[in-house]
Design an enzyme around this catalytic site. Structure first.
Site, short mmCIF file in Angstrom:
data_model
loop_
_atom_site.label_atom_id
_atom_site.label_comp_id
_atom_site.label_asym_id
_atom_site.label_seq_id
_atom_site.Cartn_x
_atom_site.Cartn_y
_atom_site.Cartn_z
N HIS A 150 25.54 20.16 -22.68
CA HIS A 150 26.09 20.39 -21.34
C HIS A 150 25.38 19.56 -20.26
O HIS A 150 25.88 19.41 -19.16
CB HIS A 150 26.06 21.88 -20.97
CG HIS A 150 24.70 22.43 -20.65
ND1 HIS A 150 23.97 23.18 -21.54
CD2 HIS A 150 23.95 22.36 -19.52
CE1 HIS A 150 22.83 23.55 -20.97
NE2 HIS A 150 22.80 23.07 -19.73
N ASP A 180 25.23 23.52 -28.68
CA ASP A 180 25.03 22.90 -27.36
C ASP A 180 23.97 21.80 -27.43
O ASP A 180 23.11 21.69 -26.57
CB ASP A 180 24.64 23.96 -26.31
CG ASP A 180 24.65 23.39 -24.89
OD1 ASP A 180 25.38 22.40 -24.66
OD2 ASP A 180 23.92 23.92 -24.03
N SER A 259 17.18 22.78 -19.08
CA SER A 259 18.06 22.63 -20.23
C SER A 259 17.76 21.36 -21.01
O SER A 259 17.66 20.27 -20.44
CB SER A 259 19.52 22.60 -19.77
OG SER A 259 19.90 23.83 -19.22
#
Length: 307
Positions: A150, A180, A259
Site C-alpha cells: 500500500h 500487503d 508501514s
C-alpha cells in the site's frame, strides 16, 4: 529474547602449598566480603559490556604491573583489584541500551520510500501529484528492498533514500497482495550497502522485546520500543476490506509512515514487516496495537528460501 548461558571451560591453577601456608589469616569480616563481591559481580554480569570493559582495563593494569622496572618487583593482581576495577566501570561507564544496539544493527539497511501518486484534478483539469511516504528494509545487498504494497500501490514513480543519504529510483519487481507486501529493486545503490539479518519467528513469544524503526509522518528514522503482544493475529484493512492473518501483534509505537519498516528483536534481527495499526476511530494514530507480517512471508515474496 531468551539468552543461551555460556560457560567458560578454563579453571584456575591450584596454588602451591607453600603459597597457601604463607597467606595471612582472613580478617574478622571476611565472611561478608565474598557476599559483597558476589553482589557486585552479579550486577556487572547483567551488563556484559561493562564487565568486558573492566576486564580490558585489568589486562592493561596487569601488563603495566609486570613491566620490568629497575629495582621493583612485579606486583601481583589481587581479588581486591579486580573487584575495584569492575565496580568502577559499572558505576562510571554508561552502556547503550538493548534497543539502541538493535536499532544500530539494522540502521544501515533502513530505507525511506516515497511513491508519487496522481491525485484529484484541479480546476484546470490537471492532476495534482502527491507523495506517500513509507519505510523499507534492504534484504539483499544488490538493492532488493521489502516494503508494504500500500506504500507504492498506484505510484507513477518510486524514490528510495538509503541510510547514507543516497537517493535512487526503484521499480516494483514482485508483490504479494494477501500479505500487503511489495519487493522493490533500487536502480542505484551505495557501494557499502548492508542487508539486514532476518531470523525465524518460530521461537518468538508474547513478551519478547522488539523495536519498530521507520519514518512516521515522514519523520525519521525514528525508533520505538515495546514487546510482542500476540501471535497469529488477524486484521481487516479499513480501506479495502482485505483480511490478513498470521500477523505479529506488537505495542511499539507505529504511525503512518512506519508501514513497510522492520520489526526488530533485541539482537538486531528482523522478524517482521510493519503493516498496519488498529484504530477504530477516524484518526490514523497509534492506540497501542500494531501488526507486522512475519518475515517468513516477506522473505518468500522476495524469492528467499525459507528458514
Amino acid at each position: 529474547m531468551r539468552r543461551t548461558v555460556l560457560y567458560s571451560r578454563s579453571r584456575p591453577d591450584p596454588q602451591p602449598a607453600a603459597e597457601v601456608d604463607a597467606q595471612p589469616a582472613p580478617p574478622a569480616d571476611a565472611a561478608a566480603a565474598p557476599a559483597n563481591r558476589a553482589g557486585r559481580l552479579k550486577a556487572a554480569l547483567r551488563h556484559p559490556g561493562a564487565l568486558w570493559a573492566a576486564i580490558g582495563a585489568l589486562g592493561a593494569a596487569l601488563a603495566f604491573s609486570q613491566a620490568p622496572w629497575p629495582g621493583n618487583a612485579p606486583r601481583k593482581l589481587t581479588q581486591k583489584d579486580i573487584d575495584a576495577a569492575v565496580l568502577h566501570t559499572w558505576q562510571n561507564k554508561v552502556m547503550p541500551s538493548q534497543a539502541t544496539r538493535a536499532a544500530a544493527a539494522v540502521g544501515p539497511s533502513l530505507v525511506r520510500v516515497e511513491g508519487v501518486v496522481e491525485g484529484k484534478k484541479d480546476r484546470k483539469g490537471q492532476a495534482e501529484m502527491g507523495r506517500g511516504v513509507g519505510t523499507g528494509v534492504v534484504i539483499i545487498d544488490n538493492g532488493t528492498i521489502l516494503t508494504n504494497l500500500h506504500v507504492v500501490q498506484g505510484a507513477t514513480g518510486i524514490t528510495v533514500t538509503f541510510a547514507d543519504g543516497m537517493e535512487s529510483t526503484a521499480s516494483v519487481v514482485n508483490v504479494r497482495p494477501e500479505d500487503d507486501l511489495a519487493v522493490l529493486r533500487a536502480h542505484k545503490i551505495p557501494d557499502d550497502l548492508q542487508a539486514a539479518t532476518m531470523r525465524s519467528t518460530g521461537d518468538l513469544m508474547p513478551g519478547d522485546q522488539v523495536v519498530a524503526i521507520g519514518f512516521p509522518f515522514g519523520i525519521g528514522p525514528s525508533v520505538s520500543a515495546g514487546v510482542v503482544s500476540g501471535l497469529k493475529r488477524g486484521f481487516r484493512s479499513p480501506e479495502g476490506g482485505q483480511v490478513m492473518s498470521n500477523l505479529i501483534q506488537f505495542d511499539a509505537a507505529a504511525n503512518p509512515g512506519n508501514s513497510g519498516g522492520p520489526l526488530v528483536t533485541m539482537d538486531g534481527q528482523v522478524v517482521g514487516i510493519v503493516t498496519a495499526i488498529l484504530n477504530p476511530t477516524p484518526a490514523r494514530t497509534f492506540l497501542g496495537i500494531g501488526f507486522a507480517v512475519p518475515i517468513e512471508n516477506a522473505a518468500s515474496a522476495a524469492g528467499q528460501p525459507p528458514f
